[in-house]
Enzyme design. Structure first.
Site, mmCIF file in Angstrom:
data_model
loop_
_atom_site.group_PDB
_atom_site.id
_atom_site.type_symbol
_atom_site.label_atom_id
_atom_site.label_comp_id
_atom_site.label_asym_id
_atom_site.label_seq_id
_atom_site.Cartn_x
_atom_site.Cartn_y
_atom_site.Cartn_z
ATOM 1 N NE ARG A 175 -2.915 -0.326 3.500
ATOM 2 C CZ ARG A 175 -3.062 -1.303 4.389
ATOM 3 N NH1 ARG A 175 -3.460 -2.484 3.994
ATOM 4 N NH2 ARG A 175 -2.829 -1.104 5.663
ATOM 5 N NE ARG A 179 4.718 8.995 -4.734
ATOM 6 C CZ ARG A 179 4.003 9.436 -3.697
ATOM 7 N NH1 ARG A 179 4.549 10.240 -2.807
ATOM 8 N NH2 ARG A 179 2.742 9.079 -3.589
ATOM 9 N NE ARG A 258 -3.080 -3.841 12.673
ATOM 10 C CZ ARG A 258 -3.158 -2.529 12.545
ATOM 11 N NH1 ARG A 258 -3.127 -1.766 13.611
ATOM 12 N NH2 ARG A 258 -3.264 -1.961 11.367
ATOM 13 N NE ARG A 289 -2.223 5.714 12.336
ATOM 14 C CZ ARG A 289 -2.618 5.209 11.175
ATOM 15 N NH1 ARG A 289 -2.011 5.561 10.058
ATOM 16 N NH2 ARG A 289 -3.609 4.347 11.111
ATOM 17 C CD GLU A 312 -4.222 4.648 14.772
ATOM 18 O OE1 GLU A 312 -4.711 5.681 14.282
ATOM 19 O OE2 GLU A 312 -3.808 3.704 14.089
ATOM 20 C CE1 TYR A 360 -7.043 -0.955 6.273
ATOM 21 C CE2 TYR A 360 -6.982 -0.415 3.950
ATOM 22 C CZ TYR A 360 -6.971 -0.017 5.265
ATOM 23 O OH TYR A 360 -6.904 1.308 5.579
ATOM 24 C CG ASP A 362 -8.163 2.556 1.621
ATOM 25 O OD1 ASP A 362 -8.119 2.712 2.853
ATOM 26 O OD2 ASP A 362 -7.157 2.536 0.889
HETATM 27 P P1 FAD Z 1 -17.845 -0.495 8.520
HETATM 28 O O1 FAD Z 1 -17.619 0.960 8.371
HETATM 29 O O2 FAD Z 1 -17.036 -1.219 9.535
HETATM 30 O O3 FAD Z 1 -19.395 -0.723 8.831
HETATM 31 C C1 FAD Z 1 -19.920 -1.949 9.272
HETATM 32 C C2 FAD Z 1 -21.043 -1.659 10.240
HETATM 33 O O4 FAD Z 1 -21.687 -2.898 10.584
HETATM 34 C C3 FAD Z 1 -20.563 -1.043 11.545
HETATM 35 O O5 FAD Z 1 -21.186 0.208 11.756
HETATM 36 C C4 FAD Z 1 -20.979 -2.076 12.607
HETATM 37 O O6 FAD Z 1 -21.429 -1.483 13.818
HETATM 38 C C5 FAD Z 1 -22.113 -2.801 11.908
HETATM 39 N N1 FAD Z 1 -22.347 -4.156 12.454
HETATM 40 C C6 FAD Z 1 -21.439 -5.131 12.649
HETATM 41 N N2 FAD Z 1 -22.030 -6.218 13.188
HETATM 42 C C7 FAD Z 1 -23.346 -5.920 13.346
HETATM 43 C C8 FAD Z 1 -24.461 -6.622 13.869
HETATM 44 N N3 FAD Z 1 -24.340 -7.848 14.366
HETATM 45 N N4 FAD Z 1 -25.668 -6.014 13.881
HETATM 46 C C9 FAD Z 1 -25.792 -4.745 13.404
HETATM 47 N N5 FAD Z 1 -24.769 -4.033 12.894
HETATM 48 C C10 FAD Z 1 -23.556 -4.598 12.865
HETATM 49 N N6 FAD Z 1 -10.483 4.162 4.430
HETATM 50 C C11 FAD Z 1 -10.048 5.144 3.610
HETATM 51 O O7 FAD Z 1 -10.465 5.205 2.446
HETATM 52 N N7 FAD Z 1 -9.174 6.097 4.072
HETATM 53 C C12 FAD Z 1 -8.699 6.099 5.340
HETATM 54 O O8 FAD Z 1 -7.923 6.983 5.714
HETATM 55 C C13 FAD Z 1 -9.138 5.072 6.221
HETATM 56 N N8 FAD Z 1 -8.696 5.022 7.497
HETATM 57 C C14 FAD Z 1 -9.143 4.036 8.313
HETATM 58 C C15 FAD Z 1 -8.706 4.023 9.639
HETATM 59 C C16 FAD Z 1 -9.154 3.041 10.495
HETATM 60 C C17 FAD Z 1 -8.670 3.025 11.908
HETATM 61 C C18 FAD Z 1 -10.059 2.036 10.037
HETATM 62 C C19 FAD Z 1 -10.551 0.963 10.953
HETATM 63 C C20 FAD Z 1 -10.493 2.051 8.727
HETATM 64 C C21 FAD Z 1 -10.044 3.049 7.853
HETATM 65 N N9 FAD Z 1 -10.499 3.108 6.546
HETATM 66 C C22 FAD Z 1 -10.059 4.092 5.711
HETATM 67 C C23 FAD Z 1 -11.437 2.083 6.010
HETATM 68 C C24 FAD Z 1 -12.884 2.512 6.119
HETATM 69 O O9 FAD Z 1 -13.253 2.682 7.463
HETATM 70 C C25 FAD Z 1 -13.698 1.391 5.462
HETATM 71 O O10 FAD Z 1 -13.388 1.299 4.108
HETATM 72 C C26 FAD Z 1 -15.166 1.585 5.542
HETATM 73 O O11 FAD Z 1 -15.568 1.878 6.840
HETATM 74 C C27 FAD Z 1 -15.804 0.282 5.087
HETATM 75 O O12 FAD Z 1 -17.152 0.335 5.263
HETATM 76 P P2 FAD Z 1 -17.955 -0.979 5.633
HETATM 77 O O13 FAD Z 1 -19.372 -0.608 5.436
HETATM 78 O O14 FAD Z 1 -17.438 -2.146 4.923
HETATM 79 O O15 FAD Z 1 -17.621 -1.273 7.168
HETATM 80 N N1 UDP Z 2 4.169 1.329 7.653
HETATM 81 C C1 UDP Z 2 5.366 1.383 8.356
HETATM 82 N N2 UDP Z 2 5.815 2.591 8.818
HETATM 83 C C2 UDP Z 2 5.113 3.735 8.653
HETATM 84 C C3 UDP Z 2 3.888 3.691 7.947
HETATM 85 C C4 UDP Z 2 3.446 2.460 7.463
HETATM 86 O O1 UDP Z 2 5.993 0.364 8.572
HETATM 87 O O2 UDP Z 2 5.557 4.800 9.137
HETATM 88 C C5 UDP Z 2 3.728 0.006 7.165
HETATM 89 C C6 UDP Z 2 2.922 -0.754 8.223
HETATM 90 O O3 UDP Z 2 3.204 -2.139 8.084
HETATM 91 C C7 UDP Z 2 1.501 -0.455 7.820
HETATM 92 C C8 UDP Z 2 1.592 -0.435 6.293
HETATM 93 O O4 UDP Z 2 2.879 0.157 6.033
HETATM 94 O O5 UDP Z 2 0.614 -1.449 8.278
HETATM 95 C C9 UDP Z 2 0.492 0.363 5.607
HETATM 96 O O6 UDP Z 2 0.535 1.697 6.060
HETATM 97 P P1 UDP Z 2 -0.742 2.624 6.129
HETATM 98 O O7 UDP Z 2 -0.334 3.993 6.514
HETATM 99 O O8 UDP Z 2 -1.521 2.436 4.870
HETATM 100 O O9 UDP Z 2 -1.524 1.957 7.348
HETATM 101 P P2 UDP Z 2 -2.957 2.302 7.907
HETATM 102 O O10 UDP Z 2 -3.173 3.779 7.750
HETATM 103 O O11 UDP Z 2 -3.898 1.485 7.086
HETATM 104 O O12 UDP Z 2 -2.880 1.887 9.321
#
Ligand code: FAD
Ligand code: UDP
Length: 388
Positions: A175, A179, A258, A289, A312, A360, A362
């Site tokens: 991911r 560069r 995780r 971070r 975090e 995973y 986005d």
């Molecule tokens: P979710 O958003 O997880 O939605 C699933 C929903 O199902 C939840 O609200 C949950 O409560 C519900 N659910 C689960 N079980 C039940 C049940 N039994 N009954 C009723 N409801 C239930 N994406 C990006 O593009 N950019 C980012 O910078 C980015 N950062 C992220 C950082 C973190 C820490 C995390 C965890 C994810 C990040 N993502 C990011 C990914 C992004 O959150 C997901 O792509 C997006 O939320 C996916 O949507 P989803 O609907 O699949 O899942």
């Molecule tokens: N990563 C790392 N060092 C950094 C940033 C990222 O080793 O400073 C690695 C780490 O394994 C991470 C992966 O690159 O899980 C993807 O990074 P990203 O920033 O996409 O992670 P996320 O935002 O999804 O937690």
């Protein structure tokens, strides 16, 4: 219940499906979520003391190269011109990410040209070369050589995943770009930005349709509800975006996830770290971070004397924890294959989203997958002339 479709989970996958089915097909959709808000992990709310928008489940940056997804999301919100940049602290020194010519020259106290840097890194990568790239460590060393791997990747990854990088799949690191110029944009996608009036306003607009009923604080597996939603399986189609192993009562074994712990603090200073995200590469700092949310929206009128930061921390998810990132060890992958066989035996249930597919994704990937599910599965299913 007087509905055509039940959607479990009000995240981006579930809401995209609900919105398309209501708007395009005129279906009556019930969306349930066990949380007390919509939006899944993209949910944000305003921190009351400062008025700063905080992404409640960790910083969410929207980016995509998929024009169909970009056009779709722009029907609900406009986007700022925010471009994500991340820095990392290693041994008391700050370096730019993703690893670029600036990082390389600072790390080696040098002034290499792109060609010289490429030559150096390929020499260092060759020293650690293995016949088959089998895991994250092999892949990272092949990309950037051992010295940069050990400084910026090894310990950060171990902290983040609490798993030896030699047991993690190589894709995790793919991911991150490397560069050989000074471009330190974190993402390489065509479109990028943050929703002008916040994630929650965007998400609410997706659910705002007379045919969509949202029921919050409603767990699909809670059998004591007034109406047992689970009974609808078998009578109307169900789109399920909760954890796939939970759906089958963990019959093939639990999948490992995780989770993250977030420590939020209002700090009485105008600018805490000068940038939205600072990573901490070394093991002596426990968190991975710090996010400082005001920097995501420099265009907003936020207070000049206060800021909100969020540290975090990462660890393995246990029963009561939110599952955030699929760990995807070899055991997990084997179990997932068995769950996929069980999914094939459930013709009335469509599994989607990050939790439902143990992938995973986005935001743009979850939305793109939901649009495909709508076109390829739901539209044909509800077409009046569909074959019986
Ligand atoms: P979710 O958003 O997880 O939605 C699933 C929903 O199902 C939840 O609200 C949950 O409560 C519900 N659910 C689960 N079980 C039940 C049940 N039994 N009954 C009723 N409801 C239930 N994406 C990006 O593009 N950019 C980012 O910078 C980015 N950062 C992220 C950082 C973190 C820490 C995390 C965890 C994810 C990040 N993502 C990011 C990914 C992004 O959150 C997901 O792509 C997006 O939320 C996916 O949507 P989803 O609907 O699949 O899942
Ligand atoms: N990563 C790392 N060092 C950094 C940033 C990222 O080793 O400073 C690695 C780490 O394994 C991470 C992966 O690159 O899980 C993807 O990074 P990203 O920033 O996409 O992670 P996320 O935002 O999804 O937690």
């Amino acid at each position: 219940m007087n509905v055509d479709l039940v959607v479990v989970g009000a995240g981006f996958f579930g809401l995209t499906v609900a919105e398309r089915c209501a708007n395009e097909l005129g279906l009556r959709v019930v969306v349930i979520d066990k949380r007390d808000h919509i939006g899944g992990n993209a949910y944000s709310s305003v921190e009351p003391e400062t008025g700063i928008e905080v992404h409640r489940y960790g910083a969410h940056l929207f980016h995509t190269s998929n024009k169909v997804v970009w056009d779709y999301v722009n029907t609900f919100t406009s986007f700022t011109d925010y471009r994500h940049r991340v820095y990392t602290t290693h041994k008391g020194e700050v370096f730019p990410l993703p690893i670029n010519l600036g990082t390389i020259n600072q790390f080696f106290h040098s002034a290499y040209s792109p060609t010289e840097a490429r030559a150096l890194i390929s020499e260092q990568a060759a020293e650690g070369a293995v016949a088959t790239v089998a895991n994250l460590e092999d892949k990272a060393v092949a990309l950037i050589g051992r010295p940069l791997y050990e400084a910026f990747i090894r310990d950060y990854t171990a902290k983040q995943w609490q798993t030896d990088p030699r047991e993690l799949p190589a894709e995790v690191i793919s991911r991150l770009p490397v560069r050989y110029n000074y471009d330190n944009r974190y993402f390489s996608d065509t479109y990028e930005g943050l929703p002008v009036d916040g994630y929650t306003a965007w998400i609410e607009r997706m659910a705002d349709h007379p045919n969509i009923e949202v029921r919050l604080s409603t767990d699909f597996f809670d059998l004591d509800q007034e109406i047992n939603i689970r009974d609808t399986v078998g009578t109307v189609p169900v789109v399920y975006t909760g954890p796939v192993d939970r759906y089958f009562d963990y019959s093939e074994g639990p999948l490992s996830w995780r989770t993250l712990d977030f420590e939020e603090e209002v700090v009485q200073t105008g600018d805490y770290q000068g940038t939205p995200v600072m990573n901490y590469a070394d093991t002596d700092v426990e968190y991975t971070r710090i996010h400082e949310f005001k920097h995501f929206h420099p265009e907003r009128d936020y207070p000049a004397d206060k800021t909100v930061i969020m540290r975090e921390y990462s660890r393995f998810a246990e029963d009561a924890d939110e599952p955030y990132y699929p760990v995807n060890t070899a055991v997990d992958r084997e179990r997932l294959l068995r769950y996929r066989e069980r999914i094939a035996e459930q013709p009335n249930v469509i599994f989607g989203g990050r939790l439902g597919t143990y992938q995973y994704l986005d935001m743009h990937m979850a939305i793109g997958a939901a649009l495909s599910t709508f076109e390829n599965k739901l539209r044909p299913l509800f077409a009046t002339d569909a074959p019986a």
